[in-house]
Design an enzyme around this catalytic site. Structure first.
Site, PDB file in Angstrom:
ATOM      1  N   SER A  27      27.186  52.941  73.291  1.00  0.00           N
ATOM      2  CA  SER A  27      28.544  53.141  72.780  1.00  0.00           C
ATOM      3  C   SER A  27      29.053  54.575  72.847  1.00  0.00           C
ATOM      4  O   SER A  27      30.191  54.830  72.448  1.00  0.00           O
ATOM      5  CB  SER A  27      28.641  52.643  71.335  1.00  0.00           C
ATOM      6  OG  SER A  27      28.648  51.235  71.304  1.00  0.00           O
ATOM      7  N   LYS A  30      32.416  54.885  74.376  1.00  0.00           N
ATOM      8  CA  LYS A  30      33.710  54.733  73.701  1.00  0.00           C
ATOM      9  C   LYS A  30      34.496  56.042  73.607  1.00  0.00           C
ATOM     10  O   LYS A  30      35.717  56.020  73.442  1.00  0.00           O
ATOM     11  CB  LYS A  30      33.508  54.110  72.325  1.00  0.00           C
ATOM     12  CG  LYS A  30      33.013  52.666  72.377  1.00  0.00           C
ATOM     13  CD  LYS A  30      32.916  52.061  70.983  1.00  0.00           C
ATOM     14  CE  LYS A  30      32.539  50.577  71.022  1.00  0.00           C
ATOM     15  NZ  LYS A  30      31.108  50.353  71.243  1.00  0.00           N
ATOM     16  N   SER A  84      32.494  51.843  65.739  1.00  0.00           N
ATOM     17  CA  SER A  84      31.945  51.416  67.037  1.00  0.00           C
ATOM     18  C   SER A  84      32.108  49.923  67.287  1.00  0.00           C
ATOM     19  O   SER A  84      31.222  49.279  67.848  1.00  0.00           O
ATOM     20  CB  SER A  84      30.459  51.799  67.145  1.00  0.00           C
ATOM     21  OG  SER A  84      30.072  51.948  68.481  1.00  0.00           O
TER      22      SER A  84
END
Length: 270
Positions: A27, A30, A84
């Site tokens: 993640s 992101k 997240s």
């Protein structure tokens, strides 16, 4: 397994281990998703309807954002960065100008612009193991992300309440160090998949120094946090020879912590 700590402003390497090893980044992706969305200057007040296409069918990760919820793009971005959330990140790509194809083209252009020569990002969440980079490239991404006030603000919120289907739902930051006593954090993003391990990007201030740290493929959340604590401690006035000793020290402490804490088989992917 991979670590890079760079002093901001000077570019001095404070700590380095396998900084050029190409690995999955989970993640941490992101941060790139957020930059591309903000670069596109889409309406942040536009309502996004979360739909079935946003559901993770690759890793089957959980989400507290229900299908059918209508949320502003600003809140969707906040959920993707702070907590997240994978459905939130997926919806940002789906509603991007030109859809997922347009999003992917924008990501590739951004990667080239930042000189991230060892980076490949195929989708917006980080769930795919095909999203790969190095600690060296991710320092570049972190430096770029830190120039976006929205990303700085959203990633350093410890918690927030978002209205979903008419009621307030509290979400928390996936990084437990955000808001913790003694920590001055200017950017944060965690990541986890089985392939990537526990990952962390932070910009921190310690002992009058500003630094960007990237840690990839830790075996547990506890070792990731303990390594960050040790990095901050060694930033406190240590010269370069002491920093070199920190490599072995951080690794030994992490091993002891993992032995005590254990590693659970089922983990939430973030």
């Amino acid at each position: 397994q991979s670590v890079l700590v760079i002093e901001d402003g000077t570019g001095k390497v404070l700590l380095e281990k396998n900084a050029n090893r190409v690995v999955s980044i989970a993640s941490l992706t992101k941060l790139m998703t957020a930059m591309v969305v903000l670069d596109a200057k889409q309406d942040m007040d536009e309502m996004i309807a979360i739909n079935q296409r946003d559901v993770d069918t690759l890793k089957h990760s959980t989400s507290r954002v229900p299908v059918g919820a209508k949320i502003t793009r600003r809140d969707v971005l906040h959920l993707a960065l702070m907590s997240s959330d994978n459905r939130a990140a997926a919806s940002l790509a789906r509603t991007f100008d030109g859809g997922p194809v347009g999003f992917k083209a924008a990501v590739r252009a951004k990667i080239r612009a930042l000189g991230m020569t060892q980076t490949v990002i195929e989708e917006p969440t980080g769930l795919s193991p095909a999203n790969k980079s190095t600690a060296g490239d991710l320092v570049k991404m972190a430096a770029a992300a830190a120039t976006y006030p929205t990303i700085v603000e959203m990633t350093t919120d410890a918690r927030d309440v978002v209205r979903i289907n008419g009621r307030g739902v509290e979400y928390r930051n996936t990084n437990r160090l955000v808001g913790a006593k003694g920590w001055d954090i200017g950017l944060s993003k965690t990541g986890y998949t089985e392939e990537a391990g526990r990952c962390l990007i932070m910009r921190i201030k310690a002992a009058g120094k500003n630094a960007t740290l990237v840690m990839l493929n830790a075996n547990s959340s506890s070792s990731r946090i303990l390594d960050a604590l040790n990095i901050r401690r060694f930033m406190g006035g240590a010269d370069q020879p002491v920093i070199r000793k920190a490599k072995a020290s951080v690794r030994k402490v992490s091993i002891r912590t993992r032995a005590k804490a254990g590693v659970t088989k089922k983990r939430r992917r973030r």
